[in-house]
Write an enzyme that holds these catalytic residues in place. Structure first.
Site, PDB file in Angstrom:
ATOM      1  N   LYS A 204       0.865  -1.190   0.000  1.00 43.46           N
ATOM      2  CA  LYS A 204       0.000   0.000   0.000  1.00 43.46           C
ATOM      3  C   LYS A 204       0.894   1.230   0.000  1.00 43.46           C
ATOM      4  O   LYS A 204       1.807   1.351   0.811  1.00 43.46           O
ATOM      5  CB  LYS A 204      -0.862  -0.023   1.256  1.00 43.46           C
ATOM      6  CG  LYS A 204      -1.628   1.251   1.512  1.00 43.46           C
ATOM      7  CD  LYS A 204      -2.610   1.022   2.630  1.00 43.46           C
ATOM      8  CE  LYS A 204      -3.060   2.321   3.242  1.00 43.46           C
ATOM      9  NZ  LYS A 204      -4.100   2.110   4.231  1.00 43.46           N
TER      10      LYS A 204
HETATM   11  C1  R5P Z   1      -3.503   5.321   8.574  1.00 42.00           C
HETATM   12  O1  R5P Z   1      -3.539   5.401   9.750  1.00 42.00           O
HETATM   13  C2  R5P Z   1      -3.877   4.116   7.876  1.00 42.00           C
HETATM   14  O2  R5P Z   1      -2.846   3.316   7.432  1.00 42.00           O
HETATM   15  C3  R5P Z   1      -4.899   4.313   6.803  1.00 42.00           C
HETATM   16  O3  R5P Z   1      -5.443   3.065   6.603  1.00 42.00           O
HETATM   17  C4  R5P Z   1      -4.386   4.836   5.494  1.00 42.00           C
HETATM   18  O4  R5P Z   1      -3.721   6.036   5.643  1.00 42.00           O
HETATM   19  C5  R5P Z   1      -5.499   4.920   4.449  1.00 42.00           C
HETATM   20  O5  R5P Z   1      -6.405   5.842   4.786  1.00 42.00           O
HETATM   21  P1  R5P Z   1      -6.545   7.235   4.027  1.00 42.00           P
HETATM   22  O6  R5P Z   1      -7.168   6.910   2.716  1.00 42.00           O
HETATM   23  O7  R5P Z   1      -7.434   8.024   4.925  1.00 42.00           O
HETATM   24  O8  R5P Z   1      -5.180   7.800   3.862  1.00 42.00           O
END
Ligand code: R5P
Length: 295
Positions: A204
Site C-alpha cells: 500500500k
Molecule cells: C492510517 O492510519 C492508515 O494506514 C490508513 O489506513 C491509510 O492512511 C489509508 O487511509 P486514508 O485513505 O485516509 O489515507
C-alpha cells in the site's frame, strides 16, 4: 556492493510490456499456496483482479477522527460496497458485526500516536494466533523506510511475513511517509520494491508522479491510500489515474468516510476500481447517489 547512488540511474521500466501471463489473478502470486490464494481471492475480485479496501484503522494513531467518531454508526452502511475492511482488532470486535463475508485486512503494527514527531518505532501489536481468530485475510504492517525506525519496521515486516507464510496469511506492507521523507517517485520506487522483496503480498502506498514506473517495478499488487481529504472529484481522479497506471485497487479511508455522502462516495470509487468508469461518469454517479442516498 549496491549503493545509494545506484538508485539515481535512469531505468527502463518497460511499461508497455506486460509481465508473463499468470493463471492466478493476483500479480506475483502464482506460486503461493492454496490457502493464501484463497485469502487473496477474497481481497481481489477474481473477475476484475481489483480491490476496494475501506480503511478505518486511523484510530490506532489518531484516536477518534472526523468521520470515525462512531465506528458502529459510520462503517456498517459502507460495508456492502467494500471488498475488504482494513481495521484494528479492537474496532472490529467492538463495533463491526461479523455477519458478512468481506475480507479483513487486520492492522497488526502499533506504536506511537500522532503526538510524537517520530512515529517510526512501531512493534508488532497482534499475535498471529489472534489474527487467525479474527479470520484475517491479510495482516497489515507499516514500514518506515528512511526513518530512524527503519530497521525496526523492516524487522516487523519480515517477522509478519514469516508468521503469515506459516499459516497462509498474506502481509499487506504499508509504506508510511515520515515527516522527514518526501513523497517523491524515487522514494516510493525504493520503498515499494523493498517491501515486495521482503516478501509482502500486497503493497500500500500513495499515488505520485511516474506512478506507472512504480507499479511496473513492484512485482506484487499495489493499492493506493487516499490520503488527506480532497474534493470528491479529486479523489475520483486520483483513483482513476492510479488504476490506469497499474494499481490493483485502493485502500481508502478519509476520502470515503469524510465525504459529504460516504455511501455515495464508496459506490463512485467502486465504479472506477471495478467497472472502468471515467472520472466524469463516476462523479455523476456520486452526485446522483448523493441526491437519493441518505446517510
Ligand atoms: C492510517 O492510519 C492508515 O494506514 C490508513 O489506513 C491509510 O492512511 C489509508 O487511509 P486514508 O485513505 O485516509 O489515507
Amino acid at each position: 556492493m549496491a549503493d545509494k547512488d545506484g538508485i539515481n540511474l535512469p531505468k527502463d521500466y518497460a511499461i508497455d510490456i506486460k509481465p508473463p501471463t499468470q493463471h492466478f489473478h493476483v500479480k506475483g502470486m502464482e506460486h503461493v499456496d492454496w490457502g493464501m490464494k484463497n485469502r487473496l481471492s477474497k481481497i481481489f475480485n477474481p473477475k476484475t483482479g481489483k480491490t476496494l479496501m475501506l480503511a478505518f484503522d486511523h484510530g490506532y494513531i489518531m484516536g477518534s477522527t472526523s468521520g470515525l467518531e462512531r465506528l458502529d454508526l459510520s462503517i456498517p452502511p459502507l460495508i456492502e460496497d467494500a471488498d475488504c475492511l482494513m481495521a484494528t482488532r479492537g474496532a472490529l470486535r467492538s463495533c463491526i458485526m461479523p455477519d458478512h463475508n468481506k475480507a479483513i485486512a487486520l492492522r497488526c503494527s502499533a506504536g506511537s500516536s500522532v503526538l510524537k514527531d517520530d512515529m517510526s518505532h512501531e512493534v508488532i501489536g497482534v499475535d498471529i494466533d489472534d489474527a487467525i481468530r479474527m479470520n484475517a485475510s491479510c495482516i497489515a504492517v507499516q514500514s518506515f523506510i528512511g526513518a530512524s525506525g527503519e530497521c525496526q519496521s523492516i524487522n516487523n515486516i519480515v517477522k509478519a511475513v514469516d508468521n503469515g507464510n506459516r499459516y497462509g496469511i498474506p502481509v499487506l506492507g504499508v509504506v508510511a511517509v515520515g515527516k522527514e521523507m518526501k513523497r517523491t517517485p524515487k522514494y516510493f520506487l525504493l520503498a515499494t520494491r523493498m517491501l515486495a522483496e521482503f516478501g509482502v503480498s500486497i503493497v500500500k502506498t500513495y499515488y505520485c508522479d511516474d506512478f506507472e514506473k512504480i507499479t511496473a517495478a513492484c512485482p506484487v499488487p499495489i493499492v493506493i491510500a487516499g490520503g488527506k481529504k480532497v474534493s470528491e472529484k479529486e479523489a475520483l481522479e486520483i483513483t482513476y489515474k492510479a488504476i490506469q497506471q497499474g494499481a490493483a485497487g485502493v485502500d481508502m479511508g478519509r476520502n470515503v468516510f469524510q465525504a459529504e455522502n460516504p455511501k455515495a462516495m464508496i459506490k463512485a470509487v467502486r465504479s472506477v476500481v471495478h467497472d472502468k468508469f471515467s472520472v466524469e461518469k463516476a462523479f455523476k454517479l456520486y452526485e446522483d447517489m448523493k441526491r437519493c442516498t441518505t446517510y
